[in-house]
Design an enzyme around this catalytic site. Structure first.
Site, mmCIF file in Angstrom:
data_model
loop_
_atom_site.group_PDB
_atom_site.id
_atom_site.type_symbol
_atom_site.label_atom_id
_atom_site.label_comp_id
_atom_site.label_asym_id
_atom_site.label_seq_id
_atom_site.Cartn_x
_atom_site.Cartn_y
_atom_site.Cartn_z
ATOM 1 N N SER A 1 1.173 -1.720 -0.058
ATOM 2 C CA SER A 1 0.273 0.017 0.225
ATOM 3 C C SER A 1 0.951 1.164 -0.427
ATOM 4 O O SER A 1 1.589 1.900 -0.983
ATOM 5 C CB SER A 1 -0.827 -0.090 1.162
ATOM 6 O OG SER A 1 -2.034 0.826 1.265
ATOM 7 N N ASP B 1 -8.710 -4.651 -6.225
ATOM 8 C CA ASP B 1 -8.375 -3.578 -5.134
ATOM 9 C C ASP B 1 -9.319 -2.510 -5.358
ATOM 10 O O ASP B 1 -9.006 -2.179 -6.571
ATOM 11 C CB ASP B 1 -6.647 -3.711 -5.145
ATOM 12 C CG ASP B 1 -6.157 -2.499 -4.065
ATOM 13 O OD1 ASP B 1 -7.645 -1.760 -3.389
ATOM 14 O OD2 ASP B 1 -5.230 -2.699 -3.878
ATOM 15 N N HIS C 1 -7.399 -4.841 -1.535
ATOM 16 C CA HIS C 1 -6.492 -4.035 -1.652
ATOM 17 C C HIS C 1 -5.727 -5.139 -1.226
ATOM 18 O O HIS C 1 -4.304 -5.154 -0.750
ATOM 19 C CB HIS C 1 -6.058 -3.243 -0.214
ATOM 20 C CG HIS C 1 -5.646 -2.105 -0.324
ATOM 21 N ND1 HIS C 1 -4.778 -2.371 -1.851
ATOM 22 C CD2 HIS C 1 -5.166 -1.748 0.604
ATOM 23 C CE1 HIS C 1 -3.843 -1.044 -1.285
ATOM 24 N NE2 HIS C 1 -4.159 -0.729 0.558
#
Length: 690
Positions: free
Chosen positions: A560, A635, A667
Site C-alpha cells: 500500500s 482492489d 487491497h
C-alpha cells in the site's frame, strides 16, 4: 511459512480469555469457559473473584436450536443486567432473566441481504441497509422503509467520504431511540470505475464510484427520520455541496445534532449545532483552521446536557478540550507533547474520564484517569507496554489486557477506586520452543533532529564476522505505526522467519507515520514520498555502518503506502536496493481517492509540482535491480490500474519488471492465500538477494 504468516492470530496466539464484558449495573464480568459444544459463560464478581455459571450453550441450543445446535457460544451483547441479544445470520435472539432463570426467544428477522445492521439497545430497534436504502424495525416489530431511492447512486445509511475523518458508519440513533439520523450520499456525479470479477465467464465489470484527486466528489447530507410520524427532515448544511460532514453527534436531550463541516481543501472546520426537528442551523460553536490541514477524527463526547469534550490537534498533538454548548471553551483537559488515543469511560460523580494515551512513550499505550475540570491525571496501569482496557460503565473497574516485547499477554483486573489489582492471566510464551532472533531497538535522527524509532532483527546463529543480506520492511504512511512495545518484539513473525533463513530485517517509522504529533506527520505535506525517503535512507546509512551488513545485498518490501515507498526508493534512489517487492502500490497520486490525497497533497491543480515529483510513471527508466510488483485484482482502494499503468510505462521504456496478481482479492491478500503471498515474496528475495 504458514506459522509465520497466520500463527500469531492462530495457533501461536498467546493465551486469552474470550467474551469478556462488564455486566451492566454490576461489579461482575463475563468470560467464556468449557469445551466446544459445551461452552458456558461465567460471571465473576469483583473483588471477591467468585465465579458462577451464568449462561449455558446447551440451554440456548435446547430452547432455540434443537435441530441444528450451535457449536460455539454466540457473541452476546448486553442490553441491561438481565437481558442480552445475539444474532445468527439474519436472525436476532434475546435472552431475558426472570426469577433467576433465563428465557430465550427469537426476536427479529431481517432480510437476508441486510447489511450495516445496528441495534439500539435502549429502544430495542434495529436499523439496516438493503442495497442503497435504509430500513428500520421498530420496537413493535414494524418495518419502516426509511428511504426509497430508486437511483442506485444515492446511498443511504452507509459510511461516507471513504471512511476518512473517523467515519465508520452511516446510522446514528438518538440517545433515547426516538429518532434515526443517517448519511445520504449522492455520488451520481462521480465517475464510474470498473472492478472486474474475473471468476465469471465472461468477466463482469462491477462499477463502483471512485472519486480521484482533483476530480468531482460526492455530495453528502444528513437526514433525521421520526419513526412515529414516518417523516424525514434533512439538516441544512448548505454549500458547498462537496464539503465533508463529520463528527455527527446527538445532544443528550435529542433536540440537536452537531456536525463538523470540513472544507473540500480540508484546511477549515466549523462545528455547527442544528435543530434536529427543523434541520435549521442554530449556531457555529467553534472553528479551526490550518495552513496544511485539519483532520477531525472523533464525535463529541458529552459530559452532561450542557458540556462536551472536543478532540483537537490545534497545539500539535491530539488532546481533549471541554466546551459548553454555547461554544465557550471552559478548559483544556489534557496537554503535553503526547496524544490521547481514546476515551473509554466517563465517571460523572468524580468528573473523571478514563482514557488511553501515549504519555509515557510514543511506542506504548497506557490507561489514565483525568479530572475534566482540573486536568489532574493519574496513571492506572503499572506495566510497560501496550494496554487495551475494557471498562465498566463508570470507569471504576477495568479489565486490562497488555503486552510488551517479551510479554505475550497479561490480563489484570483493576479497581481504580481502591487502587486494587489482580492478575488473572499471565500467558506463556507460545514462541518459546522456536529458534528466535536477537531484536535490537534503534533510535536514529531525521534531518530536522526528530527521533526515528526502528528495530533491527539479527539472523539466528549470528556471526559478527560474516556479512548478511538485509530486508527493509516499511510503510511510513499516516495512521500507521509499525514500531511499538508489543508482542512479539520483532513486530511480525515473518521477519523472524526471514532471520531464521539468514537475513537481517530492519524496520523504522519515518516522518509521516502515526502517534508522533502533527509536526512529525505534516513534514510530508504536499510532497508524499520525499521526506519519508530521506528518513528511510537514514536507516540505510545506519545499516551500511554495521560491519556485518552486506551493502550490496539490500532488499526492501512494503504494501500500500509501503508499496509506493518501495517503488519510490527503487526509482528515485536507484542502486541503493538490489531487490524490492512492492504490493498494492500507489503509483500516481492523481489516481488515488480525493479525501486522503487532497489532505496530504492538496489538489493536483493546486500542487502540480508535488504530484509530478512523486509520479512514478515518469521514472521507470531509472530502475536498477529486481522489482516484483503485486496487486489484488479486485482492489477498490488502490485501484489495479495504478500498477497496470506502471507496467505499461516499463514496457514503453524497455524496462524489465516482474509482476503478479491475486485474483479475487481486494487491497490486501488475506486468509490462506496470504501464505502463498508471503512465500512468493520470500522466494523472490531468496532468488535475487541471498
Amino acid at each position: 511459512m504458514e506459522e509465520a504468516t497466520l500463527g500469531i492470530r492462530g495457533k501461536l496466539a498467546p493465551q486469552n480469555i474470550k467474551q469478556t464484558a462488564w455486566i451492566p449495573g454490576s461489579n461482575a464480568f463475563t468470560q467464556l469457559a468449557g469445551n466446544t459444544g459445551n461452552e458456558v459463560l461465567l460471571s465473576t464478581s469483583v473483588p471477591q473473584m467468585k465465579s458462577d455459571t451464568l449462561i449455558r450453550l446447551q440451554d440456548i441450543n435446547q430452547a432455540l436450536f434443537n435441530r441444528e445446535p450451535l457449536k460455539a457460544m454466540p457473541a452476546l451483547q448486553w442490553i441491561d443486567g438481565n437481558s442480552f441479544y445475539f444474532s445468527i445470520a439474519n436472525t436476532f435472539y434475546t435472552g431475558q432473566r426472570a426469577n433467576g432463570k433465563w428465557q430465550y426467544n427469537k426476536w427479529r428477522v431481517v432480510p437476508e441481504q441486510a447489511e450495516n445492521m445496528q441495534v439500539d439497545k435502549g429502544s430495542q430497534q434495529i436499523a439496516f441497509t438493503t442495497a442503497n436504502n435504509l430500513q428500520l424495525i421498530d420496537n413493535k416489530g414494524q418495518l419502516h422503509a426509511v428511504t426509497n431511492d430508486n437511483n442506485k447512486n444515492i446511498v443511504n445509511g452507509q459510511s461516507v467520504h471513504r471512511n476518512e475523518f473517523g467515519i465508520d458508519g452511516g446510522i446514528f440513533f438518538s440517545p433515547k431511540g426516538n429518532f434515526l439520523a443517517y448519511y445520504r450520499m449522492d455520488q451520481s456525479m462521480v465517475n464510474d470505475y470498473p472492478v472486474v470479477d474475473w471468476a465469471s465467464t465472461p468477466a463482469v465489470a462491477n462499477l463502483i464510484k471512485y472519486p480521484m484527486a482533483g476530480g468531482t466528489s460526492h455530495q453528502v447530507t444528513l437526514g433525521v427520520y421520526n419513526p412515529i410520524t414516518r417523516q424525514t427532515v434533512f439538516i441544512k448544511t448548505g454549500e458547498p455541496k462537496d464539503q465533508y460532514l463529520t463528527c455527527v453527534t446527538w445532544s443528550p436531550d435529542e433536540q440537536y445534532i452537531y456536525i463538523a463541516l470540513l472544507s473540500r481543501n480540508q484546511n477549515h472546520l466549523a462545528l455547527n449545532q442544528y435543530d434536529a426537528r427543523t434541520g435549521a442551523l442554530v449556531k457555529t460553536l467553534l472553528e479551526e483552521s490550518s495552513d496544511k490541514y485539519v483532520e477531525p477524527q472523533h464525535p463529541l463526547h458529552f459530559l452532561s446536557g450542557k458540556e462536551f469534550i472536543w478532540w483537537s490537534q490545534r497545539d500539535g498533538f491530539m488532546h481533549l478540550y471541554r466546551y459548553n454548548t454555547d461554544g465557550k471553551l471552559l478548559n483544556r483537559v489534557t496537554q503535553g507533547d503526547w496524544l490521547v488515543n481514546d476515551i473509554v469511560a466517563t465517571n460523572t460523580a468524580k468528573k473523571e474520564l478514563t482514557l488511553t494515551a501515549t504519555k509515557e512513550s510514543p511506542l506504548e499505550k497506557h490507561i489514565y484517569s483525568v479530572n475534566w475540570e482540573s486536568g489532574k491525571m493519574k496513571r492506572i496501569d503499572n506495566a510497560a507496554g501496550y494496554h487495551t482496557p475494557e471498562v465498566n460503565e463508570d470507569g471504576t473497574l477495568i479489565i486490562d489486557r497488555y503486552q510488551a516485547g517479551n510479554t505475550p499477554r497479561n490480563i489484570d483486573l483493576i479497581d481504580a477506586r481502591k487502587n486494587w489489582r489482580k492478575n488473572i492471566v499471565t500467558a506463556t510464551d507460545p514462541l518459546a520452543a522456536y529458534q528466535r532472533p536477537k531484536i535490537e531497538n534503534v533510535t536514529l535522527k531525521a534531518d530536522d533532529g526528530t527521533a526515528l524509532y526502528g528495530k533491527l532483527i539479527y539472523p539466528v546463529n549470528f556471526d559478527p564476522a560474516k556479512k548478511y543480506p538485509v530486508i527493509v520492511y516499511l510503510y511510513n504512511g499516516s495512521h500507521v505505526q509499525l514500531i511499538t512495545n508489543s508482542f512479539p518484539a520483532s513486530g511480525n513473525l515473518w521477519y523472524e522467519y526471514m532471520a531464521q533463513h539468514g537475513y537481517i530485517v530492519f524496520s523504522m517509522d519515518g516522518r509521516g507515520s502515526s502517534n508522533r504529533g502533527l509536526k512529525f506527520e505534516q513534514a510530508t505535506h504536499r510532497q508524499l514520498g520525499t521526506a519519508e525517503m530521506e528518513d528511510q535512507l537514514k536507516g540505510v546509512a545506519y545499516l551500511k555502518s554495521l560491519p556485518f551488513v552486506d551493502a550490496d545485498r539490500m532488499g526492501v518490501h512494503g504494501w500500500s503506502f509501503g508499496g509506493f515507498m518501495t517503488t519510490s526508493l527503487m526509482l528515485r534512489h536507484p542502486g541503493v536496493f538490489k531487490v524490492a517487492v512492492a504490493g498494492g502500490p500507489v503509483i500516481d497520486w492523481s489516481m488515488y481517492e480525493i479525501m486522503y490525497t487532497e489532505r496530504y497533497m492538496d489538489s493536483p491543480q493546486d500542487n502540480p509540482k508535488g504530484y509530478a515529483d512523486n509520479n512514478l510513471l515518469t521514472k521507470t527508466q531509472n530502475l536498477k535491480g529486481k522489482l516484483l510488483m503485486i496487486h489484488g485484482a479486485q482492489d477498490d482502494v488502490v485501484v489495479w490500474q495504478q500498477s497496470v499503468k506502471f507496467v505499461k510505462a516499463c514496457v514503453d521504456n524497455g524496462v524489465q519488471l516482474d509482476y503478479f496478481i491475486y485474483p479475487g482479492h481486494p487491497h490486501n491478500v488475506q486468509g490462506k492465500d496470504r501464505v502463498h503471498l508471503m512465500q512468493k515474496i520470500t522466494d523472490y528475495f531468496d532468488e535475487y538477494l541471498k
